[in-house]
Design an enzyme around this catalytic site. Sequence first.
Site, mmCIF file in Angstrom:
data_model
loop_
_atom_site.group_PDB
_atom_site.id
_atom_site.type_symbol
_atom_site.label_atom_id
_atom_site.label_comp_id
_atom_site.label_asym_id
_atom_site.label_seq_id
_atom_site.Cartn_x
_atom_site.Cartn_y
_atom_site.Cartn_z
ATOM 1 C CE1 TYR A 45 -7.075 11.734 0.616
ATOM 2 C CE2 TYR A 45 -6.314 11.376 -1.346
ATOM 3 C CZ TYR A 45 -6.767 10.932 -0.219
ATOM 4 O OH TYR A 45 -7.217 9.627 -0.289
ATOM 5 C CD1 TRP A 56 -6.189 3.762 -7.042
ATOM 6 C CD2 TRP A 56 -4.374 3.944 -8.055
ATOM 7 N NE1 TRP A 56 -5.259 4.167 -6.013
ATOM 8 C CE2 TRP A 56 -4.160 3.866 -6.501
ATOM 9 C CE3 TRP A 56 -3.174 4.176 -8.920
ATOM 10 C CZ2 TRP A 56 -2.804 4.152 -6.096
ATOM 11 C CZ3 TRP A 56 -1.957 4.181 -8.414
ATOM 12 C CH2 TRP A 56 -1.866 4.205 -7.022
ATOM 13 C CG HIS A 84 -0.917 5.576 -1.545
ATOM 14 N ND1 HIS A 84 -1.383 4.054 -1.515
ATOM 15 C CD2 HIS A 84 -2.084 5.997 -1.789
ATOM 16 C CE1 HIS A 84 -2.921 4.105 -1.571
ATOM 17 N NE2 HIS A 84 -3.237 5.178 -1.964
ATOM 18 C CE1 TYR A 111 -3.929 2.280 0.693
ATOM 19 C CE2 TYR A 111 -2.322 3.518 2.044
ATOM 20 C CZ TYR A 111 -3.526 3.425 1.547
ATOM 21 O OH TYR A 111 -4.622 4.574 1.461
#
Length: 106
Positions: free
Chosen positions: A41, A77, A22, A18
């Site tokens: 964000y 995605w 990212h 993960y």
Amino acid sequence: MRRVGFQMQVKKDRIAEYKEVHRQVWPEVCAALTRHGWHRYSLFMNADGLVFGYFETATNFATALDGFLAEEATQRWGEANEGLVEIPEGGPKDALIELEEVFHLD
């Protein structure tokens, strides 16, 4: 701008993956976020894979999320990174739980 906080759970055996995906978020996914009002964000994660997300939007969480999830790039995605996050029976949208803001200091 409205401040939005949310949480989701990354599968404990997929935390490293993960983090890696990212580090290289696709530009078209970033563009989709911006198009649907996700500003400032950020994602934060603890050692157990609990993710806290924060962004600011002119709309609200549901509108910003719905628009983002409807994007073709977002769907690709999601398929490319399937299985990283715990998804409840309701589907991917239910994986992100909006949190109530209880304090803010400018």
